[in-house]
Design a protein around this motif. Structure first.
Motif, short mmCIF file in Angstrom:
data_model
loop_
_atom_site.label_atom_id
_atom_site.label_comp_id
_atom_site.label_asym_id
_atom_site.label_seq_id
_atom_site.Cartn_x
_atom_site.Cartn_y
_atom_site.Cartn_z
N HIS A 272 0.83 -1.21 0.00
CA HIS A 272 0.00 0.00 0.00
C HIS A 272 0.86 1.26 0.00
CE1 HIS A 272 -3.17 2.82 1.08
NE2 HIS A 272 -2.43 3.23 2.10
N HIS A 273 1.84 1.31 0.88
CA HIS A 273 2.65 2.52 0.99
C HIS A 273 3.61 2.67 -0.19
CE1 HIS A 273 1.27 3.80 4.93
NE2 HIS A 273 1.37 2.55 5.36
N GLY B 228 1.79 4.22 -3.06
CA GLY B 228 1.62 5.65 -2.84
C GLY B 228 2.90 6.43 -3.08
N MET B 229 4.03 5.88 -2.62
CA MET B 229 5.32 6.56 -2.80
C MET B 229 5.66 6.68 -4.27
SD MET B 229 7.52 4.78 0.27
CE MET B 229 9.06 5.49 -0.33
#
Length: 297
Positions: free
Chosen positions: A68-69, A72-73
């Motif tokens: 997930h992160h 996003g990054m």
């Protein structure tokens, strides 16, 4: 703690492919190197990121959080590249585009080529997938844009009309079984020998599902990569085939005749989809506007 962006991209490739081997191939890495990178990432985070099982790998709860992160990054990085692209000529942007077979082979090459000529600092990562898999990937933020076959935008996605695509049955010219026919039902064809596409081809997977829904299966004599070889073997009388009408018209000189496929699903609206066109990175938005400038509604 510092993260290597290439390691994050590798991890996402592995999660999407559900395989370290396939993920390594997508990242253009040797299997041993990819495995070592994932092991280093797990050691740095202090927790396993992947569960191994017989058919491949799947992310652990910690792996899901990293997925997930990481998405996003990397998405924010694309936004950064897009915003700075006007100032930094050497900084390259990237757009990930998914497309089904018909879009990829019949309708996308010309407009995509023109766009890339206009955007020398932009790369497009293009991948073929079935329409249902494209929708799933977009909802999971595994791609920026997708071209799929659907009457309307899949739930959770926005869409723009791209092209209209008709599937037809092709037979060898002079085949007595179809001498007086101009159209045919798909269920009538299931007893015939087919010249098909490879098993990983999105259109072939679509036809296999339609055959199963009709209570049968396709009798495939041979599988080929591409519409031209399918048309050539059909023209020789090896079997019948189902291809986009544009391909059948293009190769009619090699001895094939097309029959209207009398099924509602044979006429398909190809749509360019995204979770939100307004939220796209500048590069992805530019590609969307080039491929399908008309918004619906």
């Amino acid at each position: 703690m510092r993260f290597d962006l290439s390691d994050l991209r590798l991890f996402l490739h592995i999660v999407e492919a559900q395989s370290i081997t396939a993920g390594a191939e997508r990242a253009c890495l040797a299997l041993a190197s990819a495995s070592a990178r994932i092991k280093t990432l797990e050691d740095a985070l202090g927790t396993p990121l992947l569960e191994r099982h017989r058919r491949g790998v799947r992310p652990t709860p910690a792996g899901r959080a990293l997925e997930h992160h990481a998405r996003g990054m990397l998405y924010r990085l694309e936004l950064l590249v897009g915003d700075l692209g006007r100032y930094a000529q050497g900084l390259r942007g990237r757009v990930r585009l998914l497309a089904n077979t018909a879009a990829l082979t019949e309708y996308l090459p010309d407009p995509l080529g023109a766009f890339l000529l206009e955007q020398p600092h932009l790369d497009v990562v293009l991948e073929e997938r079935p329409s249902h898999a494209i929708a799933e990937a977009l909802l999971r933020q595994q791609a920026d844009l997708g071209i799929l076959a659907a009457e309307r935008a899949p739930e959770g996605l926005e869409s723009r009309p791209f092209r209209e695509d008709r599937l037809v049955c092709i037979v060898t010219r002079g085949d007595p079984r179809f001498a007086d026919r101009r159209r045919v039902r798909f269920s009538e064809l299931l007893e015939q020998a087919f010249v098909g596409l490879t098993g990983d081809n999105a259109l072939q997977q679509h036809l296999t599902r339609k055959a199963a829904q009709a209570g049968g299966r396709l009798n495939l004599r041979v599988r080929l990569a591409g519409f031209e070889p399918v048309c050539r073997l059909v023209g020789q009388g090896v079997g019948i085939g189902i291809v986009p009408e544009t391909a059948a018209r293009r190769w009619r000189s090699i001895g094939v005749r097309r029959l209207r496929l009398d099924e509602p699903w044979a006429l398909r609206q190809l749509r360019l989809c995204a979770p939100s066109f307004d939220a796209l990175s500048p590069h992805a938005r530019a590609l969307a506007d080039h491929l399908a400038p008309t918004r619906e509604g």
